[in-house]
Scaffold this active site. Structure first.
Site, short mmCIF file in Angstrom:
data_model
loop_
_atom_site.label_atom_id
_atom_site.label_comp_id
_atom_site.label_asym_id
_atom_site.label_seq_id
_atom_site.Cartn_x
_atom_site.Cartn_y
_atom_site.Cartn_z
CE LYS A 26 -3.60 0.14 2.91
NZ LYS A 26 -4.96 0.38 2.39
NE ARG A 96 -6.51 3.56 4.87
CZ ARG A 96 -7.80 3.59 4.47
NH1 ARG A 96 -8.46 2.46 4.30
NH2 ARG A 96 -8.39 4.72 4.25
N GLY A 105 -8.16 -7.47 4.83
CA GLY A 105 -8.99 -7.60 6.02
C GLY A 105 -8.33 -8.33 7.18
CG MET A 107 -2.72 -7.53 9.83
SD MET A 107 -1.00 -7.17 9.54
CE MET A 107 -1.07 -6.56 7.88
NE ARG A 352 -5.86 -4.52 -3.25
CZ ARG A 352 -6.42 -4.88 -2.09
NH1 ARG A 352 -5.68 -5.02 -1.01
NH2 ARG A 352 -7.69 -5.12 -2.01
CG HIS A 469 -13.93 -11.10 4.00
ND1 HIS A 469 -14.25 -12.39 4.34
CD2 HIS A 469 -12.64 -10.89 4.36
CE1 HIS A 469 -13.19 -12.93 4.91
NE2 HIS A 469 -12.20 -12.04 4.94
CD GLU A 759 10.33 -45.95 -5.18
OE1 GLU A 759 9.31 -45.33 -4.89
OE2 GLU A 759 10.31 -47.03 -5.81
CB SER A 778 11.10 -42.41 -12.80
OG SER A 778 9.99 -41.61 -12.46
CB THR A 781 9.58 -36.66 -5.29
OG1 THR A 781 8.36 -36.55 -6.04
CG2 THR A 781 10.76 -36.35 -6.16
CG ASP A 783 7.69 -44.36 -1.65
OD1 ASP A 783 6.72 -43.85 -1.06
OD2 ASP A 783 7.66 -45.50 -2.14
CB CYS A 845 6.47 -40.29 -11.33
SG CYS A 845 7.38 -41.57 -10.47
CE1 TYR A 865 9.12 -38.77 -16.63
CE2 TYR A 865 11.08 -39.12 -17.97
CZ TYR A 865 10.15 -39.57 -17.05
OH TYR A 865 10.26 -40.84 -16.54
#
Lengths: 893, 893
Positions: A26, A96, A105, A107, A352, A469, A759, A778, A781, A783, A845, A865
């Site tokens: 602001k 403000r 809204g 604060m 803004r 709001h 993995e 591959s 992610t 595990d 994957c 990929y």
């Protein structure tokens, strides 16, 4: 001496738009507007550094701050010819918050500061309107008491209601100056009674009390939750803006409003906004009065019978429309502005970057690129990939039968159905405890409702406009919202609502269409989203820029078709176990598991072979030559066994063994930590016949489809949970053997690849060795996160929630890749794997493949990929393009 | 041309003792003895490279091998004036395997090769003993048929038994030359009938058949299991030794024997050995006839009434004793020798480093260092740390009441009690399926029994001597063994044994004392081992050489005292949760868990505080200033909750809640993967009051004991399962706060350290950051192995067994540290941690801390200490010294 205070207004400013970190959004934009010569009421910003100092020094202010504030106030006084606390020409200010990121809204704000028993008289004289002056004073006492003195609103509201009843008034505007004077007196009595001391009359006390309250509000519960939901660091702090008051409530030549340079819901290039005559800004945002449209176009579109600003105040409207064009040309993005007209004079209170629906974001980006305002690269970088999600899910089926209950404002697009609840607490409880999908129905929402709004499928309000709001927050969350559906009568205490003769109770199902504002009874069927138009245009540009390929995780024909439609360039993960759960097959799977001998297992597997072969053939047909990575059986066998006595009896009967045998097998297969148990390639090593069957099905299907389509199918066979090179060696050898058998029998030889999931941390560390055998990696992610972090996805929910609340972690590592830990292992594996085999194909994957921040990481890590769920393919494509374009691409969040 | 064949004998040789990799142990030492001028029957070694070639080329021999073998045979022929296959002066040879590491009885041997229908007549003439010649021929047919032609032994034994019955003979020696001629004829008929072709008469066919069988035996099941148990790589291969025959069975001026340069059981520096008159070497090893002692000393010690070699053949004995001294002086270690005396002429057939009991190993090493034969460093390097284990466990209590059943030979020291089983299969079944401890009782053992021997607590045989199969293997395994307890009558088919009027059935308990050869009824109580004498001397030397400190994992006073006695230099891991299970405390623990509020938890914790404080005070008192590392609560709370209805009712009652509440809490705390769940520091973050109580108990105890003993106690507080720096920061802050409180209240300030476990891959990777806060790291290699490998210790047993059998892994990663994977993470964490904090103290706790190979790794990785179970402290000390001395230190295994 550090500069703690930055002034603005009067056609110049200390700050600039790019100083958001220091001045908050602001404050930076007020400074920028001042520099642009726009009419900004003079004021100053206390920097975020003061907030940081405040919290690290036991809520004390830095040296020099008071002097700098006094100087800044003196500047305003000089500019306006008013004086803070002066009895004849009193200067009033607003105080403000203004953080780096917008937190609407969340604060606290205080208006009309500077009024006391003496200055109010001055204001009455100067404005020539004693009614206005005392109304302002009572508003100030109420707001200040609530925010700074912590005296609840209702104390004051009760006084006002009583007074109105006594006098037989209906509206606040019925009160005269004397009425307000009387009310002010009673308000002050409340303060005296509650606090044991009078309402502060010293304007300096008022000012510093307000500044402290704004800083303190940075750590209130609402703000903490909002930051967590929006990934805003606590350390940023907030700035405080102190600005001379202008009044939209000094008569009918006054108004206040909120407007957007384009329509934030559709993205159309039309001036869009709402205003209220003779009102203060808070009245618009709170959604208490139904506002009027800025433009005639808007008035018609909304079927409003109230005059548009364009009609009512044509000169000021023209001025505002000029500001609109100036600001959009300057910022090169849609602006969300607040303004006040005081006695026909326009004042800009805020600008803004406008929040917008994703659909609007797409249209605006594509249009602005067409208009030459921004480049295609900028257009692509403008779209928040995560927000695309709301466009990619089903919409209401236009052909479906439906019973419309009401039509409100299309406040946030998308369709949502769910059970009605009437409080935010109920919403949270129903979702978390019962697993229900809910629609939150409220007269209007407030910042306290944020938690309940977040878990709801959709939000319906009966009051408030497009900038209320509920509307603003819902759009930010990507949650469908219908606002201001005024024909609905809600009885929140009875937990019912009535509309068009229907009585709808808590738990009844309704459907919202946030794109049209319509509300329907029951659950309305949905259809697939339209992916043409602006979406298609933008995705074309996206594909020009990105280098990372995007595949999908898919195992059913429907998945594969959806993936293709969304632009997937192959299947990165086909989980074969999902195929085992089909009712026709599960019996054979269970027979295989309860068999005591390899021969028994082979017999059961033989009956599964034709199914698996056809599964793979279907995928190969649909993907038509695109790569398909098939992961061999991964979960522990006990996942396939039954739980109930009836099922156990069934399995026993069909397998020709007694129930005790089945139970014994279930007992024997039970594991304490199945995630770290007998699964993945460990099954392949211990029961080679399972992987042999799967390999046979894959190769036979590949041969069949290659012949059928005259296109070479190149299957990629993926071995899960590899921890040692030897495992992969043995299983690759077994797969190769089956390949030779199938190719010999069918007289057709096809190329194929054998690779592995990475993995386990050990696999990542030993990637150099494993790549001697693996033709692709591959990264699993999900595990890899579980093992690297020692964190069970199934069990960590409750304490991860606490971890986020306490600030131990910033984000859920299962949603956004932990780049420091898991990411380092990916980097290590990539380097070591490619060192051994420079053309090693690398992908990920798992959930992270569709998470923008994680996609960005994958791009940087040099993967080939990412693979994600079909609906997230466009998100991944966009994120990949933004990663390739560099420089963040934080989108429009 | 590669040299595939190395000759020896006749005072010279192509090879040397240090060429074991190429020639195998036996071949290298035959060469060495030849070079030393000792009497070795001439022969040659076919190298291990031929074995490797054989297996990598479809069992084909390399070019040039046949020519080199023919040349080597011609050499022997020239030396001895005999000719292979010659009808008048036939050369007979033995064909034996000889791998790099000794594998007693695991592979095949063929004696008397070169005999056929014609050469047997020549042998009869040349030896003047037709009976001997035909006995030799029938032995050869039987052995060759069994090993090369795969015709089972019993076919031949049946013929012999039938013949003896027909003739009314009792012993083999009753058979005449004609009897053997007849038996030979029948043996050949069996071969013709089984094979459809005659027994091979061509000596070249015999030779290559035998060589092929020896190479093939490298891959037989026994050999594979033996290699797995002894960590011998398959890739080493075996050599084949072809050597001219000498005969210990040509009359009473002939004998054959096995002897050791010192007593392999006690380590005493006395000549020790056994021999059989008029016998072939295999008769001694097989333990079928009870042998005579070499020395008069030995004869007396064994209460033997058979004449010693020293008396019966004094001249040859003198010659052998000279060889003994020569070899020990040359090899500087105890030698295990095989010899044959043919017509009063001594021939040495083998020498090798003698296997010995650990007690003997200690004595020999200490004695040899005292004698100046070896240095102290060499003495330390000689002891296998893992084998020390057998010395460190309880021995039979000399004061305990006992019922002796029998006295056999003290074949392998140590005490063992268990349930009697009569077959190796039963042993495996009882141990693996029932979890029983067993004593394997056999008339004699054979290589097929190896699996059952390995799982047994102790081994008892009724036949055979100190060098019998049972004795040799048991000593190698460190398993107590009593051999040749001839008064026991075993009925293996009825699964009973009788002795001194006791009938003992399968499942009855007996106790063995392998150090005395005594067998007792029931379980005899044991006492702590003596750690003085040679053990103490060696451990003193050990401590001079090592740089790595050794601590113990201990939480009870008994543990701590044992640890101190064994030389621990502190406590590396005190697991506080063990203290929670005490019956007096568990109720408070459970009350704490079922409490719904922090207040309720604090109340329950307050009642635990005095117990914990006293626990820690006791440890601090015992350790008297040595460092004590205390790990705060680690396991998930559900581990403390009850399982049975009765216990649940009890907890409900004592906690003042209903049973449903307790059950709901149990349900809520249930985890799918508790290893990766809500445990470790995650408890500390979510329930700060738990760690606060523990920290308070630690600091209060430290203050109390510091005052009491006037010694500063420096507690080391360890936070488990840290994955992020923030976790440690928050918990260290909480601990520091408690410290200030306690120090303020008591007026005593003590130094202390706060550190962390590194047991998650993420913690290892982020060690640089974590070390900003952590003052020490302790690698929790149990959990680090679980997470790095994705392997649950509780669930992986069954498939890890298959993994070892299939050669996927060499050793159990929970027993021996996975240096490639887990080890790399330790190295990474060490480097990164020390970069941040150069004086960071590093240790490991967990099973690996007592594993010699893992200790060696820790030394190389630069850790400060290892911590292991109290009984393994000496093992770790020794392993640390060997690591410091470098060069392997493989011990005497």
């Amino acid at each position: 001496m550090t500069q703690w205070v930055y002034t603005f207004g009067n056609g110049k400013a200390d700050g600039r738009a790019d100083m958001k970190n220091l001045l908050g959004g602001k404050g930076a934009n007020l400074a920028e507007m001042s520099n642009l010569g726009l009419p900004v009421p003079p004021g100053f910003t206390v920097t975020t550094e003061v907030c940081t100092h405040f919290y690290s020094n036991g809520k004390a202010y830095p040296d020099g701050l008071i002097d700098q504030v006094n100087t800044a106030i003196a500047d305003i006084e000089n500019t306006l010819g008013k004086k803070f606390g002066d009895e004849t020409e009193p200067l009033l200010v607003s105080v403000r918050s203004g953080a780096r990121a917008s937190m609407p809204g969340m604060m606290d704000t205080i208006l009309n500061l500077g009024l006391n028993d003496k200055t109010v008289e001055g204001l009455a004289v100067r404005s020539g309107d004693a009614r206005f002056a005392f109304d302002s004073y009572r508003r100030f006492i109420q707001m200040y008491s609530n925010v700074v003195l912590e005296i609840d609103h209702h104390n004051f509201e009760d006084i006002l209601e009583t007074h109105k009843e006594d006098k037989g008034y209906r509206l606040d505007t019925d009160l005269t100056a004397d009425d307000w004077r009387l009310v002010v007196g009673r308000y002050k009595e409340v303060v005296q009674a509650k606090l044991g001391k009078p309402f502060p009359q010293d304007v300096q006390d008022q000012l510093w009390g307000a500044v402290g309250a704004v800083f303190s509000s940075w750590m209130n519960q609402r703000a903490i939750i909002y930051r967590r939901l929006n990934d805003i660091p606590e350390s940023w702090g907030t700035a405080v803006n102190i600005q001379s008051m202008v009044f939209g409530n000094m008569g009918n030549d006054c108004c206040t409003g909120v407007c957007f340079t384009r329509d934030p819901s559709t993205g159309e290039n039309v001036f869009y906004g709402e205003f209220l005559v003779n009102a203060q800004g808070e009245d618009v945002v709170a959604g208490i009065r139904t506002p009027q449209q800025i433009t005639v176009y808007g008035k018609k579109a909304q079927n409003s019978n109230l005059p548009a600003m364009e009609e009512a105040m044509p000169a000021v409207f023209k001025e505002l429309d000029d500001v609109r064009h100036k600001l959009e040309a300057h910022y090169k993005d849609i602006q969300d502005m607040e303004f006040t007209v005081e006695k026909n004079r326009l004042w800009m209170l805020q600008t803004r970057t406008g929040k917008r629906s994703t659909k609007a974001a797409l249209k605006i980006a594509v249009d602005m690129a067409a208009e030459g305002l921004i480049t295609r690269e900028q257009a692509v970088k403008r779209i928040d990939p995560a927000a695309l999600d709301q466009l990619l899910h089903p919409m209401l089926d236009p052909k479906a039968q439906r019973t419309m209950l009401a039509k409100g404002l299309p406040a946030s697009p998308g369709a949502a159905a769910g059970k009605v609840v009437f409080t935010a607490e109920d919403a949270e409880r129903w979702v978390k405890e019962k697993g229900e999908k809910v629609i939150l129905v409220r007269a209007e929402t407030s910042p306290e409702d944020i938690g309940g709004m977040h878990v709801s499928e959709g939000i319906l309000t009966t009051r408030g406009g497009m900038t209320s709001h509920a509307a603003v927050v819902a759009r930010g969350m990507g949650t469908p919202c219908v606002a201001g559906a005024g024909t609905i009568r809600v009885d929140a205490s009875a937990k019912t609502m009535k509309v068009l003769g229907h009585a709808i109770a808590e738990g009844d199902v309704i459907t919202l269409d946030g794109s049209t504002g319509e509300v329907y009874l029951g659950a309305v069927p949905t259809v697939q989203p339209d992916v043409s138009g602006d979406f298609a245009t933008l995705m074309e540009w996206v594909d020009e820029f990105r280098t990372l390929k995007v595949r999908a995780n898919a195992e059913t024909p429907l998945d594969a078709e959806t993936a293709l439609k969304f632009g997937a360039e192959g299947i990165g993960l086909c989980r074969t176990e999902h195929m085992f759960f089909d009712p026709k097959r599960i019996i054979a799977v269970r027979q295989m598991i309860v068999a005591e001998t390899e021969e028994g297992r082979r017999k059961a597997l033989a009956s599964l072979l034709p199914y698996q072969r056809e599964d793979f053939a279907q995928l190969f047909r649909i993907m038509h030559g695109l790569p398909v990575t098939i992961r061999l059986l991964d979960p522990p066998l006990h996942e396939f066994l039954p739980n109930t006595e009836a099922e156990i009896a069934d399995v026993a009967k069909q397998s020709g063994v007694d129930e005790a045998t089945v139970k014994a097998r279930i007992f024997a297969l039970h594991e304490v930590n199945p995630m770290l148990g007998h699964r993945g390639c460990r099954l392949g090593i211990t029961y080679p016949e399972i992987y042999e069957m799967q390999a046979q099905a894959i190769f036979e299907a590949a041969v069949i489809v290659s012949k059928e389509t005259k296109t070479t199918v190149v299957p990629e066979i993926m071995i899960p949970l590899v921890g040692t090179k030897t495992e992969l060696d043995m299983l690759k050898e077994a797969v190769d053997k089956i390949a030779v058998q199938v190719f010999t029998q069918t007289g057709t030889t096809l190329p194929y690849q054998v690779g592995t999931m990475i993995e386990l941390p050990r696999a990542a560390l030993l990637a150099g060795k494993i790549a001697e055998t693996a033709e692709f990696f591959s990264f699993g992610t999900n595990d890899l996160t579980q093992t690297t972090y020692g964190l069970s996805r199934d069990d960590s929910g409750p304490f991860l929630e606490i971890y986020r609340n306490k600030g131990v972690i910033d984000s859920d590592p299962f949603a956004t890749l932990d780049q420091e830990g898991v990411g380092e292992l990916i980097t290590i594996a990539t380097e070591r794997g490619r060192k051994t085999r420079p053309d090693l194909k690398l992908g990920i994957c798992g959930e992270h493949g569709g998470d923008p921040a994680s996609v960005e990481f994958c791009h940087r890590a040099g993967l080939n990929y990412v693979s994600c769920s079909p609906y997230r393919v466009p998100i991944a494509r966009l994120a990949a393009a933004q990663a390739a374009l560099g420089g963040g691409g934080s989108g429009t969040k």
